[in-house]
Design an enzyme around this catalytic site. Structure first.
Site, PDB file in Angstrom:
ATOM      1  N   GLY A 256     -11.866 -72.756  31.942  1.00 61.23           N
ATOM      2  CA  GLY A 256     -11.872 -72.747  33.719  1.00 61.23           C
ATOM      3  C   GLY A 256     -12.257 -71.257  34.428  1.00 61.23           C
ATOM      4  O   GLY A 256     -13.649 -71.112  34.580  1.00 61.23           O
TER       5      GLY A 256
ATOM      6  N   TYR B 229     -26.036 -76.532  31.335  1.00 64.67           N
ATOM      7  CA  TYR B 229     -25.035 -77.058  32.029  1.00 64.67           C
ATOM      8  C   TYR B 229     -25.132 -78.450  31.180  1.00 64.67           C
ATOM      9  O   TYR B 229     -25.959 -78.922  32.236  1.00 64.67           O
ATOM     10  CB  TYR B 229     -25.291 -76.013  33.176  1.00 64.67           C
TER      11      TYR B 229
ATOM     12  N   ARG C 259      -2.727 -76.134  18.866  1.00 68.42           N
ATOM     13  CA  ARG C 259      -1.366 -76.050  19.757  1.00 68.42           C
ATOM     14  C   ARG C 259      -0.969 -77.210  20.168  1.00 68.42           C
ATOM     15  O   ARG C 259      -1.385 -78.477  20.162  1.00 68.42           O
ATOM     16  CB  ARG C 259      -0.707 -75.526  20.926  1.00 68.42           C
TER      17      ARG C 259
HETATM   18  C1  MV4 Z   1     -18.903 -77.015  30.671  1.00 65.22           C
HETATM   19  C2  MV4 Z   1     -19.277 -77.666  31.427  1.00 65.22           C
HETATM   20  C3  MV4 Z   1     -20.489 -77.402  31.346  1.00 65.22           C
HETATM   21  N1  MV4 Z   1     -21.409 -77.723  31.135  1.00 65.22           N
HETATM   22  N2  MV4 Z   1     -19.459 -76.672  29.455  1.00 65.22           N
HETATM   23  C4  MV4 Z   1     -13.749 -76.203  31.765  1.00 65.22           C
HETATM   24  C5  MV4 Z   1     -13.309 -75.382  30.690  1.00 65.22           C
HETATM   25  C6  MV4 Z   1     -13.189 -75.646  29.892  1.00 65.22           C
HETATM   26  N3  MV4 Z   1     -12.454 -75.734  29.118  1.00 65.22           N
HETATM   27  C7  MV4 Z   1     -14.668 -75.805  29.569  1.00 65.22           C
HETATM   28  N4  MV4 Z   1     -15.468 -75.709  31.007  1.00 65.22           N
HETATM   29  C8  MV4 Z   1     -16.818 -76.640  31.556  1.00 65.22           C
HETATM   30  N5  MV4 Z   1     -17.847 -76.411  30.562  1.00 65.22           N
HETATM   31  C9  MV4 Z   1     -20.888 -77.151  29.649  1.00 65.22           C
HETATM   32  N6  MV4 Z   1     -22.256 -76.809  28.974  1.00 65.22           N
HETATM   33  C10 MV4 Z   1     -18.684 -77.961  32.255  1.00 65.22           C
HETATM   34  C11 MV4 Z   1     -17.301 -77.958  32.269  1.00 65.22           C
HETATM   35  C12 MV4 Z   1     -15.935 -77.760  33.747  1.00 65.22           C
HETATM   36  C13 MV4 Z   1     -14.896 -78.562  33.023  1.00 65.22           C
HETATM   37  C14 MV4 Z   1     -14.362 -79.015  31.245  1.00 65.22           C
HETATM   38  C15 MV4 Z   1     -13.914 -80.558  31.093  1.00 65.22           C
HETATM   39  C16 MV4 Z   1     -13.008 -81.227  32.500  1.00 65.22           C
HETATM   40  C17 MV4 Z   1     -12.815 -80.379  33.741  1.00 65.22           C
HETATM   41  C18 MV4 Z   1     -13.896 -79.723  33.974  1.00 65.22           C
HETATM   42  C19 MV4 Z   1     -14.040 -78.837  35.130  1.00 65.22           C
HETATM   43  C20 MV4 Z   1     -15.556 -78.480  35.509  1.00 65.22           C
HETATM   44  C21 MV4 Z   1     -15.930 -77.657  34.775  1.00 65.22           C
END
Ligand code: MV4
Length: 446
Positions: free
Chosen positions: A165, A202, A291
């Site tokens: 993130g 998004y 991992r």
């Molecule tokens: C996103 C998303 C919404 N749309 N991608 C956050 C960390 C990274 N692993 C990817 N993340 C996100 N990617 C798109 N296209 C929202 C997040 C995200 C999120 C993802 C998983 C668990 C918690 C989160 C909290 C905020 C945003």
């Protein structure tokens, strides 16, 4: 099989790996910082080596010190655990170059998945569904405008070197795009030394669902089902469960099979986790972790398979000892991460443990390196225990979890146990009705 494994980690995960080694008849070497001289992972290991002062950079990330420890103790292999050097492709290469086995995937797979743009390109080639977005890095605002027009707003700008993130920026409309890109680029440059960014549509209210994979060096790959890790705060997971309350049997089978067959085509070896966002019945790949994961115990609880044992076995060159069809998924499991933190402000709460009593009984597992009299040092991750519970169904699992939380005594420091006690009593959680924003935006704002 290996005779001696050096465990390049600390805390509950070092104990977890030590336990698998013991059951396999493999000797263990603990490494520790000066702050961890009295830690449980040091006390249980067959041998231990002090590798430096408290700061992680000087001890658990100190590659020459870890290699020296492996040499002087005559270890055959190094298990990196979770965090620290576990996803460092250079470390995996250096370990092998010094004649030790790195217990993990091949360095090139670690490297590809560590670069989020390369990971997504690989995922697309392997037929894994991805979030619509740029094919690679976006360099200019004009470049980004074109892509954003195609995929539609809002869009998310992500750092290729990011993950977890960091360095993400949302643009709600074309007016915000230019600034979002330059901010993401400069943040990424400052944080990771690379300003490379990419764009995705998004997703507003997805769940985070990840698939556990195991591959061997003979081309066999199996999946061990999914985990729902949507309950996060500031990109830190708080509670994980399997199976996901959001999936039906068909959706579960479909995504797990897609992930496993992709990894088979890639020739992936060792444990791995493919992370997806799940929204409106569709899965979108976001990242892959190369991992062992903190939340692996819930998968062990429903499959009865010792993931660390399998990881060590495949690293030694043995084939996976079972077929996909042999894996039976049994009941439900939940993990609560217990952190040494104030349960309201989340401020770290290191210090001496005055009382300690871990819950027990049928279907209850606690992975922790705590003991009464231990002093939780301030230098490392605040995770001090994983409470992992199993039930024949989700309701039984929940009843057992509340009972186990009530039994847990960790005196002398603040922990997140009270947070879990509240969380496991609210209707949205009980109903499995949550997405990745629910914990922060709904539960924690009550
Ligand atoms: C996103 C998303 C919404 N749309 N991608 C956050 C960390 C990274 N692993 C990817 N993340 C996100 N990617 C798109 N296209 C929202 C997040 C995200 C999120 C993802 C998983 C668990 C918690 C989160 C909290 C905020 C945003």
């Amino acid at each position: 099989m290996f005779e001696k494994i050096l465990i390049a980690n600390r805390g509950d995960i070092a104990l977890r790996i030590h336990r698998a080694c013991r059951e396999m008849g493999i000797k263990t070497v603990a490494v520790h910082s000066t702050a961890d001289a009295g830690a449980m992972h040091v006390r249980l290991a067959d041998e231990s080596v002090c590798i430096g002062p408290p700061a992680s950079r000087d001890s658990y990330l100190n590659v020459p010190a870890i290699l020296s420890a492996a040499m002087i103790t005559g270890a055959d292999a190094i298990h990196p655990g979770v965090g620290f050097l576990s996803e460092n492709a250079d470390f995996a290469e250096i370990v092998a170059a010094h004649g030790f086995t790195f217990i993990g995937p091949r360095p090139e797979h670690i490297r590809t998945m560590g670069d989020k743009i390369a990971a997504k390109r690989a995922a697309i080639e392997l037929g894994i569904p991805c979030v619509p977005g740029s094919a690679g890095a976006v360099s200019s605002a004009e470049d980004a405008m074109g892509i954003a027009q195609e995929i539609g707003f809002p869009v998310l700008i992500k750092a290729s070197a990011g993950g977890g993130g960091r360095g993400m920026k949302i643009a709600l409309s074309i007016d915000e795009l230019g600034q979002a890109i330059s901010m993401a680029q400069s943040e990424a440059e400052a944080a990771f030394g690379s300003g490379e960014v990419y764009i995705e549509r998004y997703l507003g209210r997805p769940r985070h669902i990840e698939v556990q994979i195991l591959g061997d060096s003979h081309g066999n790959v199996v999946h061990l089902g999914e985990r729902d890790c949507s309950l996060q705060r500031r990109h830190q997971k708080i509670l994980e469960e399997t199976p996901s309350p959001a999936l039906n049997a068909a959706a579960r089978e479909e995504i797990a099979e897609i992930a496993a067959s992709a990894m088979r085509r890639l020739g992936y070896e060792s444990l791995g986790t493919i992370e997806f966002l799940y929204e409106d019945g569709a899965f979108f790949f976001i990242e892959m972790n190369t991992r062992l994961q903190v939340e692996h115990p819930i998968t062990e609880m429903v499959t009865g398979i010792d993931l660390v044992r399998e990881q060590i076995q495949v690293a030694s060159g043995a084939p996976i000892g079972f077929l996909q069809a042999d894996i039976v998924f049994n009941g439900h499991s939940i993990e609560c991460r217990v952190n040494a933190e104030d349960p309201v402000s989340f401020r770290p709460s290191p210090g001496r443990i005055t009382d300690y009593h871990a819950p027990g009984g049928l279907g209850v597992r606690v992975d922790s390196a705590l003991y009464a009299g231990y002093e939780v040092p301030p230098y490392y991750d605040s995770l001090v225990a994983k409470l992992v519970v199993h039930g024949t169904n989700r309701n039984e699992c929940l009843l057992r979890l509340r009972r186990a939380l009530d039994e847990f005594v960790i005196g002398g420091i603040d922990t997140t146990v009270p947070l879990h006690q509240q969380l496991t009593k609210v209707p949205d959680f009980i109903n499995g009705d949550y997405d990745i924003h629910w914990l922060e935006n709904v539960f924690l704002t009550r």
